[in-house]
Design a protein around this motif. Structure first.
Motif, PDB file in Angstrom:
ATOM      1  N   LYS A 130      -6.701  -9.714  35.713  1.00 26.48           N
ATOM      2  CA  LYS A 130      -5.665 -10.660  35.275  1.00 26.48           C
ATOM      3  C   LYS A 130      -4.364 -10.452  36.061  1.00 26.48           C
ATOM      4  CE  LYS A 130      -7.184 -11.273  30.444  1.00 26.48           C
ATOM      5  NZ  LYS A 130      -7.220 -12.744  30.371  1.00 26.48           N
ATOM      6  N   SER A 176      -4.850 -11.939  39.457  1.00 32.09           N
ATOM      7  CA  SER A 176      -4.886 -13.398  39.398  1.00 32.09           C
ATOM      8  C   SER A 176      -3.497 -13.997  39.211  1.00 32.09           C
ATOM      9  CB  SER A 176      -5.807 -13.832  38.251  1.00 32.09           C
ATOM     10  OG  SER A 176      -5.840 -15.240  38.133  1.00 32.09           O
ATOM     11  N   LEU A 177      -2.694 -13.400  38.308  1.00 25.68           N
ATOM     12  CA  LEU A 177      -1.371 -13.952  38.004  1.00 25.68           C
ATOM     13  C   LEU A 177      -0.345 -13.647  39.087  1.00 25.68           C
ATOM     14  CD1 LEU A 177      -1.172 -13.106  34.190  1.00 25.68           C
ATOM     15  CD2 LEU A 177      -1.427 -15.372  35.208  1.00 25.68           C
ATOM     16  N   SER A 178      -0.478 -12.511  39.757  1.00 25.15           N
ATOM     17  CA  SER A 178       0.523 -12.099  40.749  1.00 25.15           C
ATOM     18  C   SER A 178       0.156 -12.487  42.173  1.00 25.15           C
ATOM     19  CB  SER A 178       0.725 -10.586  40.688  1.00 25.15           C
ATOM     20  OG  SER A 178      -0.442  -9.905  41.137  1.00 25.15           O
ATOM     21  N   GLU A 211      -3.527 -10.416  28.077  1.00 30.09           N
ATOM     22  CA  GLU A 211      -2.821 -11.531  28.726  1.00 30.09           C
ATOM     23  C   GLU A 211      -1.321 -11.244  28.784  1.00 30.09           C
ATOM     24  OE1 GLU A 211      -2.268 -15.127  30.669  1.00 30.09           O
ATOM     25  OE2 GLU A 211      -4.195 -14.214  30.133  1.00 30.09           O
ATOM     26  N   ARG A 255       0.766 -10.618  32.198  1.00 22.20           N
ATOM     27  CA  ARG A 255       1.847 -11.558  32.524  1.00 22.20           C
ATOM     28  C   ARG A 255       3.175 -10.825  32.700  1.00 22.20           C
ATOM     29  NH1 ARG A 255       1.549 -16.682  32.823  1.00 22.20           N
ATOM     30  NH2 ARG A 255      -0.488 -16.706  31.774  1.00 22.20           N
ATOM     31  N   ALA A 291       2.986  -9.083  36.086  1.00 19.00           N
ATOM     32  CA  ALA A 291       3.082 -10.026  37.201  1.00 19.00           C
ATOM     33  C   ALA A 291       4.502 -10.571  37.350  1.00 19.00           C
ATOM     34  CB  ALA A 291       2.088 -11.170  37.001  1.00 19.00           C
ATOM     35  N   GLN A 292       5.148 -10.863  36.228  1.00 17.44           N
ATOM     36  CA  GLN A 292       6.531 -11.354  36.281  1.00 17.44           C
ATOM     37  C   GLN A 292       7.466 -10.295  36.851  1.00 17.44           C
ATOM     38  OE1 GLN A 292       7.129 -12.492  32.196  1.00 17.44           O
ATOM     39  NE2 GLN A 292       6.255 -14.531  32.479  1.00 17.44           N
TER      40      GLN A 292
END
Length: 283
Positions: free
Chosen positions: A106, A109-111, A262, A266, A269-270
C-alpha cells in the motif's frame, strides 16, 4: 618480611587456575542458558503471517513484486517513473516479514516509491544491521530500484532500530533522508539530527507499547517530527498477524485491519510527499 615457599606459591597458582576454570564453566553455562531462554522466547512469541497477507506478494499490472537474495521483498509500483526516494521497512520483533507485505504494498502504491521489506536475522532488527547494509548494496536491488536516497523505518522494535541507524549514521554509504516509526519510539542512542525527517504513527488502542518510554523518548526526536495517531487501531494492526500478547497484551481494534493499514500507508505516503516537497524547496 614473609616470603611464601615455592610449594605454597605453586599451590596458590593451582588454586587460581581451578578458580578461573570454574568461573569459565559457570559463564559458559550462563551463556548457554541465555541462548536457550531466548530460543524459547522466540518460539513462544513468534508470529506467522495470516494467509491473507500472501496475496500482497503477487505481481500484477500495478505492482511488480520481487524476492531478492536473502528473502527480502521489493515492491515496485507501475508504471515506471522517476523514483527519487526508496523506502526500507523493518518488521517488528519475532514477526515474519511477510506479515507486513500488505502495508508495504500500500505504501508503494500510494507513494510511487519502491519499498524494500527486509527479512531480519532471527526476526530481531538490532541483530540485523549487517544484513540491512548488505541488502542495500545488493546488485539486484541496484538494478531494480536505482535510487540514491532512502527513508528507513518499521514497526515496533524495527522502528527503534531504524531510529538508531539514522541517529548513529550506521549506513554511512547510504543517504538516509528520513525515519518513520510505526507503533514505535526511539530511545536507544543519540538524538536523531534535525536535518532528518521523522514520522511517528501510533495507534489509539495499542496495549503493547510502553507509555512511559514513549513519553521519555520524545526528546530524541527532532522538533520538526510529524506525529500522528490512528484512532481505534492497535499494535498488531500494522501487519497481518496477531493477536500479540508479549511483552504485554495488545488492545482490541475498533476499526478493521484494512482500515488501519490504509491509514498507516496513507500517513506514510503523505509524509514522504511532504518531505520531498520541502527538500526541493530548500534546493
Amino acid at each position: 618480611m614473609y616470603f611464601p615457599t615455592l610449594e605454597k606459591r605453586e599451590s596458590w597458582a593451582e588454586t587460581m587456575k581451578e578458580a578461573l576454570l570454574f568461573a569459565s564453566v559457570i559463564l559458559l553455562l550462563l551463556f548457554n542458558a541465555f541462548v536457550i531462554f531466548q530460543s524459547i522466547q522466540f518460539y513462544r512469541h513468534r508470529h506467522e503471517p495470516f494467509t491473507t497477507a500472501l496475496a500482497a506478494l503477487e505481481s500484477d499490472d500495478t505492482m511488480a513484486v520481487r524476492v531478492l537474495e536473502g528473502g527480502h521483498v521489493l515492491f515496485l509500483p507501475h508504471p515506471s517513473r522517476a523514483r527519487p526516494v526508496g523506502v526500507i521497512y523493518l518488521p517488528g520483533a519475532h514477526v515474519h516479514h511477510h506479515a507486513y507485505a500488505p502495508l508495504c504494498r500500500k505504501i508503494a502504491s500510494l507513494s510511487g516509491s519502491p519499498v524494500l521489506l527486509l527479512r531480519l536475522t532471527l526476526r530481531i532488527a538490532p541483530l540485523s544491521k549487517a544484513a540491512i547494509a548488505g541488502a542495500l548494496h545488493d546488485k539486484q536491488l541496484a538494478d531494480a530500484a536505482p535510487v540514491c536516497n532512502w527513508v528507513i523505518g518499521g514497526h515496533s522494535l524495527g522502528g527503534q532500530t531504524a531510529g538508531s541507524i539514522a541517529a548513529t549514521g550506521y549506513l554511512s554509504e547510504t543517504n538516509v533522508l528520513g525515519v518513520f516509526l510505526h507503533a514505535s519510539y526511539y530511545n536507544t542512542g543519540p538524538e536523531i539530527p534535525e536535518h532528518i525527517a521523522v514520522l511517528q504513527v501510533l495507534a489509539g488502542n495499542d496495549g503493547v507499547i510502553s507509555l512511559d518510554n514513549l513519553q521519555s523518548a520524545r526528546s530524541n526526536l527532532p522538533s520538526s517530527a510529524t506525529l500522528a495517531s490512528i484512532e481505534g487501531g492497535n499494535h498488531a494492526g500494522f501487519g497481518h498477524y496477531g493477536p500479540q500478547r508479549f511483552p504485554r497484551p495488545d488492545g482490541e481494534r475498533d476499526i478493521s485491519l484494512d482500515e488501519q493499514l490504509e491509514q498507516a500507508a496513507r500517513l506514510t505516503a503523505q509524509w514522504l510527499s511532504e518531505m520531498q516537497r520541502q527538500r526541493v524547496k530548500r534546493q
